[in-house]
Design an enzyme around this catalytic site. Structure first.
Site, short mmCIF file in Angstrom:
data_model
loop_
_atom_site.label_atom_id
_atom_site.label_comp_id
_atom_site.label_asym_id
_atom_site.label_seq_id
_atom_site.Cartn_x
_atom_site.Cartn_y
_atom_site.Cartn_z
N SER A 1 0.83 -1.20 0.00
CA SER A 1 0.00 0.00 0.00
C SER A 1 0.87 1.25 0.00
O SER A 1 1.97 1.25 0.57
CB SER A 1 -0.90 -0.01 1.24
OG SER A 1 -1.49 1.26 1.45
N TYR B 1 -2.48 -0.15 10.02
CA TYR B 1 -2.65 -0.73 8.68
C TYR B 1 -1.35 -0.64 7.89
O TYR B 1 -0.89 -1.62 7.29
CB TYR B 1 -3.78 -0.01 7.95
CG TYR B 1 -3.89 -0.37 6.49
CD1 TYR B 1 -4.33 -1.64 6.11
CD2 TYR B 1 -3.57 0.54 5.49
CE1 TYR B 1 -4.43 -2.00 4.77
CE2 TYR B 1 -3.67 0.19 4.15
CZ TYR B 1 -4.10 -1.07 3.79
OH TYR B 1 -4.18 -1.42 2.47
#
Length: 340
Positions: free
Chosen positions: A132, A157
């Site tokens: 990501s 995350y």
């Protein structure tokens, strides 16, 4: 582009990116085994409707399962040899990680190790996994390069995605597993996630509800259309990573390695300010948004901007879908799917 593989495992196949990738692979005659647990992080019906489309296609096998379920995952690997494994199963969302951290540990860490172990023991030639843009964390040097250090995540995350990259590298070093990590930049498009800004803003504008505009609209994001993401994934799938002969342990390059490991950014390479993003949605919907300005949220970053030089050089692809085109396609899908 032709896809020179026969059997692919896609985890998170009923998710946004997994659905689009699986459709693309099936349309090219690839047999796809899909895994998804259809968890209720967002609307399960949306996932089920995606899955129904996939199950109508020949060459698709599906297992309702969570990659954190180790024995079930081993059974799936025992049943078929995979030329490539694409891991798109993850607990997504920066903000939700503040509320439910254990979901991220289970899916993004425990599940990922289970997948690495299965690839190792079943001699999988190539693991492609979703990382990501969030791994760039506190970095401010733009555009974000895979050759920059990314050791300062600002959300759990992001930390789990950085951990995936580290775990994959160790398996490449120890067991020769070819691993390619893909840092996706703000993916959007038809069948997108309801927790993402495009979906939330579009629905609110249609319903005449206010939208929350964080950082007073001064955020910038490298919005990347789903078809461009899929094209990048497909091209990388057909190019297993090679050791970098120029890798220098005295000056270690984070984006490559002496082993079969590589990281790529996949982004549009054109950051857009949030106010311009909203204006494009307003144009596609045909209504003006009611805006409520807010401060920056915890875990967010002010800007993302992808350096995609490595992707262009290695696989010959540059994402190029204009934002207005992608948003129009999303709004058309949204209007049709939800009967607006």
């Amino acid at each position: 582009m032709e896809i020179d593989v026969k059997n692919v495992l896609v985890t998170g196949a009923a998710g946004f990116i997994g659905f689009h990738l699986t459709r693309r692979l099936l349309s090219n005659g690839v047999h796809v085994t899909g895994i998804d647990d259809l968890n209720p992080y967002y609307d399960v019906k949306l996932k089920e409707d995606r899955l129904q489309i996939l199950q109508a296609e020949p060459g698709f096998s599906f297992y309702k399962s969570n990659i954190a379920e180790r024995e079930r995952l081993v059974d799936i690997f025992d049943a078929r040899h995979f030329d490539v494994v694409v891991n798109l199963a993850a607990q997504a969302g920066v903000r939700y990680s503040l509320q439910n951290p254990h979901a991220y540990v289970d899916a993004n860490l425990v599940g990922f190790v289970n997948l690495l172990e299965c690839c190792r023991h079943h001699k999988t030639p190539h693991l492609v996994f979703a990382s990501s843009s969030s791994v760039y964390g506190a970095n401010t040097h733009m555009p974000f390069s895979v050759h920059d250090n990314v050791d300062h995540p600002v959300s759990l995350y992001a930390a789990t995605k950085k951990s995936n990259e580290l775990l994959a590298h160790s398996y490449s070093h120890l067991y020769g597993l070819g691993c390619t990590g893909l840092r996706f930049f703000t993916v959007y498009g038809p069948w997108g996630r309801p927790d993402m800004a495009l979906f939330l803003f579009t629905k609110a504008i249609y319903d005449g509800q206010p939208i929350q505009v964080f950082n007073h609209g001064k955020m910038k994001r490298d919005f990347t259309y789903i078809d461009d993401i899929v094209e990048g994934v497909v091209r990388v799938m057909g190019r297993p990573p090679q050791p970098n002969p120029s890798w220098d342990a005295d000056r270690p390059d984070p984006g490559t390695s002496y082993t079969a490991y590589k990281i790529y950014n996949i982004g549009n390479n054109q950051p857009v300010e949030l106010t311009d993003f909203i204006a494009a949605i307003e144009a596609a919907v045909g209504k003006t948004a009611r805006k409520e300005m807010r401060e920056m949220q915890a875990g967010d970053v002010p800007a993302t901007y992808a350096d995609i030089d490595d992707l262009v050089r290695d696989v010959g692809f540059r994402p190029d879908t204009p934002l207005e085109t992608g948003i129009r396609r999303f709004v058309e899908w949204f209007r049709d799917y939800y009967n607006y």
